[in-house]
Write a protein that holds these residues in place. Sequence first.
Motif, short mmCIF file in Angstrom:
data_model
loop_
_atom_site.label_atom_id
_atom_site.label_comp_id
_atom_site.label_asym_id
_atom_site.label_seq_id
_atom_site.Cartn_x
_atom_site.Cartn_y
_atom_site.Cartn_z
N GLY A 138 74.97 25.86 40.65
CA GLY A 138 73.83 25.85 41.57
C GLY A 138 74.21 26.45 42.91
N ASP A 139 73.26 26.40 43.83
CA ASP A 139 73.44 27.00 45.15
C ASP A 139 74.25 26.05 46.04
OD1 ASP A 139 73.30 27.98 47.67
OD2 ASP A 139 71.13 27.77 47.87
N THR A 140 75.51 26.40 46.26
CA THR A 140 76.39 25.51 47.01
C THR A 140 76.53 25.93 48.48
OG1 THR A 140 78.27 26.85 46.34
CG2 THR A 140 77.77 24.93 44.97
N SER A 141 75.61 26.77 48.93
CA SER A 141 75.78 27.28 50.29
C SER A 141 75.65 26.16 51.33
CB SER A 141 74.79 28.40 50.58
OG SER A 141 73.48 27.95 50.37
N GLN A 142 74.99 25.06 50.96
CA GLN A 142 74.83 23.98 51.93
C GLN A 142 75.85 22.86 51.74
OE1 GLN A 142 70.62 22.82 52.48
NE2 GLN A 142 70.13 24.58 51.19
N LEU A 143 76.80 23.10 50.88
CA LEU A 143 77.76 22.06 50.54
C LEU A 143 79.04 22.27 51.35
CD1 LEU A 143 78.16 19.69 48.60
CD2 LEU A 143 78.83 21.31 46.85
N ASP A 144 79.48 21.24 52.05
CA ASP A 144 80.72 21.35 52.83
C ASP A 144 81.90 21.04 51.91
OD1 ASP A 144 82.87 21.17 54.52
OD2 ASP A 144 81.83 20.01 56.04
N MET A 145 82.65 22.07 51.56
CA MET A 145 83.71 21.89 50.57
C MET A 145 84.78 20.92 51.04
SD MET A 145 85.03 25.79 50.83
CE MET A 145 86.66 25.74 50.09
N ARG A 146 84.93 20.77 52.33
CA ARG A 146 85.96 19.85 52.83
C ARG A 146 85.66 18.41 52.45
NH1 ARG A 146 86.23 20.14 58.51
NH2 ARG A 146 84.07 20.82 58.36
N ASN A 147 84.37 18.10 52.22
CA ASN A 147 84.04 16.73 51.80
C ASN A 147 84.59 16.41 50.43
OD1 ASN A 147 82.77 15.94 54.10
ND2 ASN A 147 80.74 16.62 53.41
N LEU A 148 84.82 17.45 49.65
CA LEU A 148 85.37 17.23 48.31
C LEU A 148 86.89 17.27 48.33
CD1 LEU A 148 82.74 19.44 46.48
CD2 LEU A 148 82.86 16.94 46.44
N GLU A 149 87.43 18.05 49.24
CA GLU A 149 88.90 18.19 49.31
C GLU A 149 89.59 16.85 49.56
OE1 GLU A 149 89.59 20.99 52.42
OE2 GLU A 149 89.22 22.71 51.14
N VAL A 150 88.91 15.95 50.25
CA VAL A 150 89.58 14.71 50.63
C VAL A 150 89.47 13.62 49.57
CG1 VAL A 150 89.48 15.14 53.10
CG2 VAL A 150 87.54 14.05 51.97
N GLU A 151 88.80 13.93 48.47
CA GLU A 151 88.72 12.95 47.38
C GLU A 151 90.07 12.77 46.69
OE1 GLU A 151 85.79 11.15 46.03
OE2 GLU A 151 85.37 11.62 48.14
N ASP A 152 90.33 11.58 46.23
CA ASP A 152 91.58 11.33 45.51
C ASP A 152 91.66 12.17 44.24
OD1 ASP A 152 92.39 9.50 47.35
OD2 ASP A 152 91.60 7.77 46.24
N GLY A 153 92.80 12.76 44.00
CA GLY A 153 93.02 13.52 42.78
C GLY A 153 92.64 14.98 42.88
N VAL A 154 92.01 15.36 44.00
CA VAL A 154 91.60 16.76 44.14
C VAL A 154 92.76 17.56 44.75
CG1 VAL A 154 90.06 18.33 45.39
CG2 VAL A 154 89.15 16.24 44.34
N ALA A 155 93.09 18.69 44.09
CA ALA A 155 94.15 19.55 44.64
C ALA A 155 93.57 20.56 45.61
CB ALA A 155 94.88 20.27 43.52
N GLU A 156 92.44 21.14 45.23
CA GLU A 156 91.87 22.19 46.04
C GLU A 156 90.41 22.41 45.67
OE1 GLU A 156 93.78 26.43 47.50
OE2 GLU A 156 94.68 25.35 45.84
N VAL A 157 89.64 22.88 46.64
CA VAL A 157 88.25 23.25 46.37
C VAL A 157 88.10 24.71 46.77
CG1 VAL A 157 85.83 22.76 46.83
CG2 VAL A 157 87.50 20.91 46.88
N LEU A 158 87.56 25.50 45.88
CA LEU A 158 87.48 26.93 46.12
C LEU A 158 86.03 27.38 46.10
CD1 LEU A 158 90.26 27.64 43.50
CD2 LEU A 158 90.58 27.69 45.97
#
Lengths: 349, 349, 349, 349
Positions: B43-63
């Motif tokens: 979907g359209d992720t232009s409004q999604l702040d990827m840093r909010n996902l980076e800080v989740e446990d188990g996440v290595a990277e968000v691209l």
Amino acid sequence: MIIVMQEDATEAQIQSVIEKVKKLGYDIHPDRGVNRTVLGIIGDTSQLDMRNLEVEDGVAEVLRVSEPYKLASRAFHAKDTIIRSGGVEIGGEEVVVAAGPCAVESDEQIHHIAGMVAKAGAKLLRGGAFKPRTSPYSFQGLGEMGLKLLQSAARKNGMLSVSEVMEVGLVDMVSEYVDILQVGARNMQNFPLLKEVGKARKPVLLKRGMSATIEELLMAAEYVISAGNPNVILCERGIRTFETYTRNTMDISAIPVVKKRSHLPIIADPSHGTGKRDKVAPMARAAVAAGADGLMIEVHHHPDQALSDGSQSLFPDQFATLMEELKMIAWAIGRKIGTVEKPNPTLLA
Amino acid sequence: MIIVMQEDATEAQIQSVIEKVKKLGYDIHPDRGVNRTVLGIIGDTSQLDMRNLEVEDGVAEVLRVSEPYKLASRAFHAKDTIIRSGGVEIGGEEVVVAAGPCAVESDEQIHHIAGMVAKAGAKLLRGGAFKPRTSPYSFQGLGEMGLKLLQSAARKNGMLSVSEVMEVGLVDMVSEYVDILQVGARNMQNFPLLKEVGKARKPVLLKRGMSATIEELLMAAEYVISAGNPNVILCERGIRTFETYTRNTMDISAIPVVKKRSHLPIIADPSHGTGKRDKVAPMARAAVAAGADGLMIEVHHHPDQALSDGSQSLFPDQFATLMEELKMIAWAIGRKIGTVEKPNPTLLA
Amino acid sequence: MIIVMQEDATEAQIQSVIEKVKKLGYDIHPDRGVNRTVLGIIGDTSQLDMRNLEVEDGVAEVLRVSEPYKLASRAFHAKDTIIRSGGVEIGGEEVVVAAGPCAVESDEQIHHIAGMVAKAGAKLLRGGAFKPRTSPYSFQGLGEMGLKLLQSAARKNGMLSVSEVMEVGLVDMVSEYVDILQVGARNMQNFPLLKEVGKARKPVLLKRGMSATIEELLMAAEYVISAGNPNVILCERGIRTFETYTRNTMDISAIPVVKKRSHLPIIADPSHGTGKRDKVAPMARAAVAAGADGLMIEVHHHPDQALSDGSQSLFPDQFATLMEELKMIAWAIGRKIGTVEKPNPTLLA
Amino acid sequence: MIIVMQEDATEAQIQSVIEKVKKLGYDIHPDRGVNRTVLGIIGDTSQLDMRNLEVEDGVAEVLRVSEPYKLASRAFHAKDTIIRSGGVEIGGEEVVVAAGPCAVESDEQIHHIAGMVAKAGAKLLRGGAFKPRTSPYSFQGLGEMGLKLLQSAARKNGMLSVSEVMEVGLVDMVSEYVDILQVGARNMQNFPLLKEVGKARKPVLLKRGMSATIEELLMAAEYVISAGNPNVILCERGIRTFETYTRNTMDISAIPVVKKRSHLPIIADPSHGTGKRDKVAPMARAAVAAGADGLMIEVHHHPDQALSDGSQSLFPDQFATLMEELKMIAWAIGRKIGTVEKPNPTLLA
């Protein structure tokens, strides 16, 4: 200002430069050395563009001897400026901490966070109502309603409020609600805005632009002061470099540099300076250790649901632990946070 | 957007991230590899702040897979945008040159310069009426009177006019006088101003901020376009680096990069890009050789008396010589300046 | 590594990329999404140049999922590396301080300074014998004689010695005299030298290059470790930015970043990081507050007569005062300097 | 060098500074102005560290009047240096192009590429035998065998050869095979290496470091010249900035800056300067248009199989087309490539 002539400059070139400077209304003092002539311009050269002299024939270099800012300079005002508002002193012995969410989102949210950060020792409540967002599609803030909620939460917890104003036309309105007007990094050289907050009767928190030199930051402060408002708090929030592991590179050394060059207080924003939660506490400690007069820290009780910048917000309990560490660091360098009592090391298990 | 989980992420961590993304309203496609799981957000992720996902446990990277801008992207609009105004086309075969003084200073000055640059082949007349100055003590421009003089000089010489607007409240007024509204480098992320010129019916010349990435420049253009104004001309004018021999480092490579990423025309400003007269011609030639759709060059007949930036202004005869060189360079890469006739090499003694 | 295909990539283009990756010896896992295909490369891609894939037709982007370094990464070695030498532990609970003159100048000088810094709590004695100087006309060091003097002064005061080696051919000789081999910022990517110190049996202090990313610093450490020497101490000493009030911008945030990405200890050099004496103490305090495992500080009893970098050297009494402040800051964050006893606040008048 | 005293400096402070400078062996010329005293240091101050004076009491600023390099400066040697080798002149009227693969891979490869680039007009054959690689796991070059192949391919096609030397101990060996010794960007401040190539009897191609100022580049050239080798060719290859769409930011303005400050020839490397194939041609054209004395371009007939940097290599036919464009641009600015004949515009369909 000093004009250094080339070694092979002719007498005609020297005379031509002297004439030009005199026409611009300055006295000039030629010093004919063994190898070359150096011309000293006498008087206030703050309005003189040195590059206009650099391009004259025979000129090797033009050097600015005095700083281009005055009212903001330590030379003009030797003693530290202490900004007082509602019982809080910024720039004095105490290290003052502003905390709160990136954006005001709701009545419940801002009151809840305000209560927690006040308890941990924050004196100022931060929260954006008008948000500068890189993308036009991102949440842009609650506007005036957000300011009302911020004011209410700050008062209820005995705190001052601080929030950003982005437009000349909104300075009066924002001033009605907040105790400190914030000018954001992207507007550090929005000169009409600087003049307008210079007319306001509230202190101004001026953030350093991402590519602004410290000199430019002090020039921006000069705009505000020269427009009538001497109460300017500077804020280091990270500059742009080639490093990509952090969102910005927080220039901690700007703190001692500003302390030497200017009498204005300077605080640090480790949340925007790093962009990631786990870097906030180390950089907050570093800023206090380096002599910052205060901090500005984002705190959110549900950062994963925050409408902006949740990834750089501390959890309230992380903030409380950090405040205990900061108290000891402040004490180690002869300052204090919140209280003159000795910090309790047993809190730092 | 793609979420790369750590190799040792637990199933619970993976499920937690999937839940979170779904709650944000996106579909997600898990791909369980040999070593690690990769989650594709649909979907359209232009409004999604990827840093909010980076800080989740188990996440290595968000691209981020797709660019955060849309309307400004080449993917959205494959063909080059050509901006037409008063018979001039920007972004087409012709390389369009804007020239004139840094600031409008007087009726005599602007008419004199306009006549000379028009004769040499400039199609646009530039001149500041509201000047953003680092120092509050520098000349700040003639204001509305300056715009009137600019308009008059442009019309008399069959040129379009371009001038900077710095305030939301002045966009309407400035639009009455100029053919192209300029947004300066310091205001590239002045979002209220971007929205306001997005409502204007004049093309917008948007200068890259000194510390702005090309992506941020295109995001700023997105603000203008999404507010309703598709006629955006980008302008490279130098970025801030560690090098001090030049005022800024002109990023010539931004020209081919923008050409690939976006359909918008891009011009270059070698006057601000270098800050010194003797560097203007080489960098103007370089920009055209690299594919710029136009140039913006400061010209003054008495640069030593100019009220601002005289040191980076060309003399009119330097400008005329430069235009002859540029015609040949444009021709060498299959474009033209002013005329389709073959340039006359005998002019280049 | 992940290859993201363009939305309009053809099946032939996708197959061509898959073939190419397979020919390079990797397995590939295609994931055909709704909008686009994403190809996951399976296996060790550390030797694969992602730019070779970026230029293939139909490829939108190539993303590196795993870090390009291994032996230096926290993923490879979860526990902090503690480097032990002569009773000193670097990377453990204690914050270890190296101090001494920029260059060894004489027997008297190095013994005098060594005695004073040892008394104040320094565990390592620094001093250059081979100096990298920007100008060929500057003092280039005493060479082997300098190393002998350094070794003698360190032993007499119960300290370890650390000194820079600049040439492959001198690694063996320098190793005979020093306890820790220093690789300077300008040689951080001198790969033959990195391989050579990788064969030495002394720990290596590796300084970050002025324009090196943290990733490149860790890659340089990888060179040393992969050549056989696991005992690498990283050192942040300032990066190059546009700011000119300081000689470099000390990137304090590199400390928590390295701590997260790598198991190697990291120390900070506030003398080179700032270049000016009055900035050294604030930045030393900041580095410890941010979590540095150690410091490297220039001290000279006659800095105005120092043969190099005197302007950034502390006087011995400044150093002693700083050490007292540092002890309290270390204690505030749960570490120690020199002793587990509680620091004496009365020393901080 | 000029010492500017603070306005409130005492007579004792002034005398103390004068004494200090005299003790350092310089004459000093005090100029007592109305507001402040300025002290001019007379003599060669290239070995004087100005920061040692900045920290004296009462000193406001110390300004360097003359450049810190001499043999490399235009002031020392007014005429352009032309470097002659095997019938090729670098720094003269002709724009000289070096082309070839990033690394020599095989006899077939280097001969094939050499033939094609020679035919298109390249005078120098480039090719790495010892490769500086960020990762220890990447292909490191064929070593001496690579040099033999390079030499053979160059001779067969009537070209000069250029290849990088990374170690002091290999300078003699590499000199046996190549016509021009290259010092890479990462070794620009490897001072032992600079001194060693300074003793060689082959011209040196010195690449600008990624974070090196132009002044530092000229200081590095000074090392080579002062060691006995006046034949230094400078090379701009991109500097490190915050922009990430390109691998480096090619500083085209370094070309006119070097031309003004130094007599040495300067060429440009658009392959490393941009890192991506589709940016190479625009930046090559820009460099020639800005006045570069030459270019260094990577060309490979099978870039997707290249062992290093294939993504930035041009295909041979792209290179041939580019050469035709460059001939016309050179001609437009009064220079030439390969031949004085007028370029044929019909080749530019």
